[in-house]
Write a protein that holds these residues in place. Structure first.
Motif: not given
Length: 392
Positions: A60-79
């Protein structure tokens, strides 16, 4: 200025009331609802896992601008869902982010999402024209009728980090601490965690006290410089246990304000349960989205992130002008209010539902009828996890 531009959470559509669980287990309900401060516990169907919840939180957060400008995806998880392949790589595909973005997972118990946030902030400071997506997604499991059963939960948080944040500016000074201890851990061969509950509580409280005194020495700040403090909340009474001893010397007005805002920060966790890496940021949303909150722009919020094993950090952020306009309060109210309350039998069946993978590495199933997530786990084919997306 770098910080949180957007923030959201997702939790499965099914939960159990802890008062009913207490009565069924022959326990005084007050032990759950007052003693540890929990009212409801999210229970994930088999069609919601760490990946699908993460995608549902971020989508729900992502606009077209976000999709084109996010250069890093980091997921914190222990599962996580694989010993090698990251949750972030699944997310990159499911959310259709451009191909030249880095995608990695970070693991250190419940501290993982904070490690991701710090990594993202540093990245955006070096690349101010780019953005980063930080996610914390986990399913907390201790077993039916176990000592930790009532502190289970499931959910994910997602944050977009940018150089023009709409919600919170992350300040540069922070203090971290590491000690190799066994207060909570899950060996590779175990499906549930091992917990030394008393020691874990003591470690959490000790880490906060030590870090706070070091933070004060490095910054010359006191509690009077903060309008609120958010905590990692394995259960809603935990943060208060750490905070109270350090407030004894505070002026009554300031002490009352911090405790009032602490209570507001626990609302979502009380009705969802422990979501591990995302818990601290769930408490932030709970605080900011409360109609009773008196927080204003430019006020400072402190954060205590704790991950058993153990790594912890204290850092701070300042609310930016217009932050309330960027919150998803109504959507979160709808998400929580529209959930389905499970019977004890349904909860037990859902908890015990597991993949039955055949010798060829296959087990496909239909989305659980109670599951209303946009993204969902479809099962395994040829040892590969598959995900689906519903039409909105």
């Amino acid at each position: 200025m770098v910080g949180i531009d957007k923030i959201n959470f997702y939790t499965p559509n099914t939960y159990i009331k802890l008062e009913e669980l207490a009565n069924y287990r022959g326990v005084d309900p007050d032990k759950f609802t007052i003693g540890i401060g929990q009212s409801k516990m999210s229970v994930p169907p088999i069609s919601q896992d760490t990946v699908s919840m993460a995608a549902n939180a971020a989508y729900p957060l992502l606009t077209k601008n976000d999709l084109n400008n996010i250069d890093l995806i980091v997921v914190g998880t222990e599962t996580g869902v694989d010993e090698s392949k990251s949750v972030a790589s699944f997310i990159h595909q499911l959310l259709d982010i451009h191909p030249f973005a880095k995608s990695v997972d970070l693991k250190q118990a419940c501290y993982g999402a904070t490690a991701g946030l710090m990594m993202a902030v540093d990245f955006v400071r070096l690349h101010p024209d780019k953005k980063a997506l930080v996610i914390g997604s986990d399913i907390s499991r201790y077993g039916l009728n176990s000592s930790g059963e009532v502190t289970q939960g499931a959910g994910a948080i997602a944050m977009i980090i940018s150089s023009s944040p709409s919600i919170l500016e992350i300040e540069e000074v922070s203090v971290s601490m590491t000690k190799s201890i066994f207060d909570f851990w899950r060996p590779n061969y175990s499906k549930t965690a091992i917990v030394d509950g008393k020691f874990s509580n003591e470690a959490y409280i000790s880490f906060f006290s030590e870090l706070w005194h070091e933070y004060k020495n490095r910054t010359a700040r006191s509690f009077e410089d903060f309008s609120a403090f958010c905590f990692h909340l394995p259960y809603t009474k935990m943060g208060k246990k750490a905070l109270m001893p350090l407030l004894d010397a505070e002026a009554p007005n300031n002490k009352d304000l911090l405790l009032e805002h602490y209570q507001l920060s626990t609302t979502y966790s009380r009705d969802i349960g422990n979501i591990y890496t995302g818990s601290l940021y769930l408490s932030l949303m709970s605080l900011l989205e409360s109609t009773l909150s008196s927080l204003k722009e430019n006020q400072r919020i402190g954060f205590f992130s704790y991950g058993s094993g153990a790594v912890a950090e204290i850092f701070s952020g300042k609310l930016v002008p217009g932050f309330k306009d960027a919150l998803l309060t109504k959507q979160h109210d709808t998400l929580l209010n529209d959930r389905i309350s499970l019977s004890i039998d349904s909860y037990t069946d859902m908890f015990n539902d597991e993949l039955a993978i055949d010798s060829e590495g296959n087990h496909l199933f239909k989305q659980d009828k109670t599951d209303n997530g946009v993204f969902f786990f479809k099962g395994v084919e040829n040892h590969q996890r598959l995900y689906g997306k519903n039409k909105e």
